[in-house]
Design a protein around this motif. Structure first.
Motif, PDB file in Angstrom:
ATOM      1  N   ARG A  54     -52.573 -12.584  12.401  1.00  0.00           N
ATOM      2  CA  ARG A  54     -52.592 -11.969  13.893  1.00  0.00           C
ATOM      3  C   ARG A  54     -52.405 -10.366  13.716  1.00  0.00           C
ATOM      4  O   ARG A  54     -53.093  -9.548  14.039  1.00  0.00           O
ATOM      5  CB  ARG A  54     -51.780 -12.542  14.903  1.00  0.00           C
ATOM      6  N   MET A  56     -53.036  -8.728  10.873  1.00  0.00           N
ATOM      7  CA  MET A  56     -54.100  -8.089  10.136  1.00  0.00           C
ATOM      8  C   MET A  56     -55.327  -7.917  10.872  1.00  0.00           C
ATOM      9  O   MET A  56     -56.034  -6.807  10.904  1.00  0.00           O
ATOM     10  CB  MET A  56     -54.695  -9.269   9.198  1.00  0.00           C
ATOM     11  N   VAL A  57     -55.593  -8.902  12.248  1.00  0.00           N
ATOM     12  CA  VAL A  57     -56.747  -8.745  13.209  1.00  0.00           C
ATOM     13  C   VAL A  57     -56.497  -7.445  13.873  1.00  0.00           C
ATOM     14  O   VAL A  57     -57.341  -6.466  14.195  1.00  0.00           O
ATOM     15  CB  VAL A  57     -56.691  -9.943  14.067  1.00  0.00           C
ATOM     16  N   GLN A  58     -55.037  -7.267  14.191  1.00  0.00           N
ATOM     17  CA  GLN A  58     -54.547  -6.096  15.015  1.00  0.00           C
ATOM     18  C   GLN A  58     -54.654  -4.531  14.159  1.00  0.00           C
ATOM     19  O   GLN A  58     -55.322  -3.710  14.684  1.00  0.00           O
ATOM     20  CB  GLN A  58     -53.266  -6.327  15.522  1.00  0.00           C
ATOM     21  N   ALA A  60     -57.055  -4.320  11.980  1.00  0.00           N
ATOM     22  CA  ALA A  60     -58.398  -4.079  11.378  1.00  0.00           C
ATOM     23  C   ALA A  60     -59.280  -3.555  12.578  1.00  0.00           C
ATOM     24  O   ALA A  60     -60.258  -2.632  12.506  1.00  0.00           O
ATOM     25  CB  ALA A  60     -59.228  -5.615  11.463  1.00  0.00           C
TER      26      ALA A  60
END
Lengths: 257, 186
Positions: A54, A56-58, A60
């Motif tokens: 989560r 990492m997605v934020q 990115a």
């Protein structure tokens, strides 16, 4: 709570573990998952992995590329700073070029007169641009004074006098350009050398004193219009830098105190 | 409700809409990975929001309402572009870009590429939860599906991301060096 998957240890389904990480469970369900996590190390690792994903997605999508019209326009101040920097660079290049020693020759004014003016202690900087100054004809010399230090003022006046002694009056034109603190030399009620300046003006018609209009305007703004009196016959020309550049382009010799 | 109250609500609505633009854009970009398409989607969503401002009953739920409009615009875009393909079945592949080619090892590029490999429906749910921090119920409303579907899509999306990003990581892939021979020292 959903049925546990085969690959998820601890009797907790993958969906439930996701809901636990996303804080979507009720208090009772959270308690159950906490107990399962305490019992099973593998489950702890999976929960950490989900939290990590989560994050990492934020990360990115924190800064997304945008079309040009959505990008912030450059500030006007930056443009001005750029122009100012370019102007300074150009001035530096110009002065660097004129400071560079040019080829000397028998008909050039740079061996005797300038050597006697440019002292070895570095108190003077001599520059020249344009065509070589002929040995015969009128020599044009510009002295630039920026300091309010009386010693510097005296030094400048001494050099003016020395220069005047080197050439006949009809072969020499000298201009003393002052700005910043140097303008004090020409202020009637401040100058420590008022009498000497007046005497030089009277004695040498080929000598002019010029005060930078910017500096004079600043002084008038600070002290009041009536408190900035210049010595009579002092010229208040354009800005000092404008005068220097113009004179250099005309082939004058530049001497910086 | 007098005219002044109406005017103030309208002004507040416009201000909040302006503030939400960045969030809408980020979400649209996470779905499409295309700056221009994202901009178009956000413009379309904001225009619809302005036009249908009266439909917003609860001002506190404005973000969820805006995301629903954006999701509808996104669906409409695919209906227009690929009328015969089921939106949920589309795997939207990230196109090769110079940024991707030169920054493949950067985490941002890797994550975006992995998200780009997800089916659209999974990607929508994942980004609404992870980027906007919405509850599963809100996401279910936005994408118009049961909450169980939201949970399973999210679970599948994260499992796929884990395979792309964590299982291939150097820490797990690097095996300990094998010794050719061992001499026992007593």
């Amino acid at each position: 709570m959903k049925q546990p998957d085969d690959d998820i240890p601890g009797g907790v389904s993958e969906e439930t573990l996701n809901a636990f990480v996303d804080d979507q469970l009720s208090a009772g369900e959270r308690g159950d998952v906490f107990e399962a996590i305490n019992r099973n190390r593998r489950l702890t690792e999976r929960a950490c992995e989900l939290t990590h994903l989560r994050g990492m997605v934020q990360l990115a999508y924190r800064d997304c590329p945008k079309p040009k019209h959505l990008q912030p326009a450059p500030r006007h101040g930056n443009l001005l700073k750029g122009v100012a920097a370019a102007a300074l660079l150009a001035l530096g290049a110009l002065l660097g070029w004129v400071v560079h020693p040019g080829p000397g020759g028998p008909g050039v004014l740079n061996e005797t007169a300038l050597a006697s003016i440019a002292r070895h202690d570095g108190s003077f900087l001599v520059s020249r641009v344009g065509a070589p100054v002929p040995a015969h004809g009128v020599r044009h010399v510009l002295l630039h004074l920026t300091s309010s230090n009386p010693q510097q003022m005296e030094l400048a006046l001494n050099r003016v006098q020395e220069l005047m002694g080197l050439f006949p009056r009809d072969q020499l034109q000298v201009e003393v350009v002052t700005n910043a603190g140097g303008v004090n030399l020409l202020r009637a009620n401040v100058s420590p050398y008022k009498a000497r300046v007046e005497e030089l003006m009277r004695k040498y018609p080929n000598l002019t004193f010029l005060a930078c209009s910017n500096t004079v305007a600043n002084l008038k703004r600070e002290l009041g219009p009536g408190r900035v009196d210049l010595i009579p016959n002092t010229r208040v020309g354009p800005t000092a830098i404008h005068e220097i550049i113009t004179r250099l382009q005309e082939g004058w010799i530049y001497i910086k105190v | 409700m007098n005219l002044l109250t109406l005017f103030c609500r309208s002004r507040e609505f416009r201000e909040r809409l302006g503030v939400s633009r960045e969030r809408l854009y980020r979400l649209a970009y996470a779905w499409s990975h295309d700056p221009h398409l994202s901009d178009d989607l956000v413009q379309e969503a904001m225009a619809k929001a302005l036009k249908n401002a009266g439909q917003l009953r609860n001002p506190k739920a404005m973000n969820t309402w805006l995301f629903s409009i954006l999701a509808n615009c996104w669906r409409d875009h695919f209906r227009r572009a690929r009328p015969t393909v089921n939106v949920d079945d589309i795997v939207y592949c990230h196109e090769d870009t110079p940024e991707r080619e030169h920054g493949q090892h950067e985490i941002v590029t890797r994550v975006r590429a992995a998200v780009g490999q997800l089916p659209l429906a999974q990607r929508q749910v994942l980004t609404l939860v992870d980027l906007e921090g919405l509850s599963y119920i809100e996401v279910a409303e936005i994408v118009d599906c049961p909450i169980g579907t939201v949970m399973s899509r999210l679970s599948r999306a994260r499992r796929a991301l884990k395979q792309h990003l964590l299982d291939l990581g150097p820490a797990e892939s690097a095996s300990p060096p094998k010794l050719k021979s061992v001499r026992l020292v007593r």
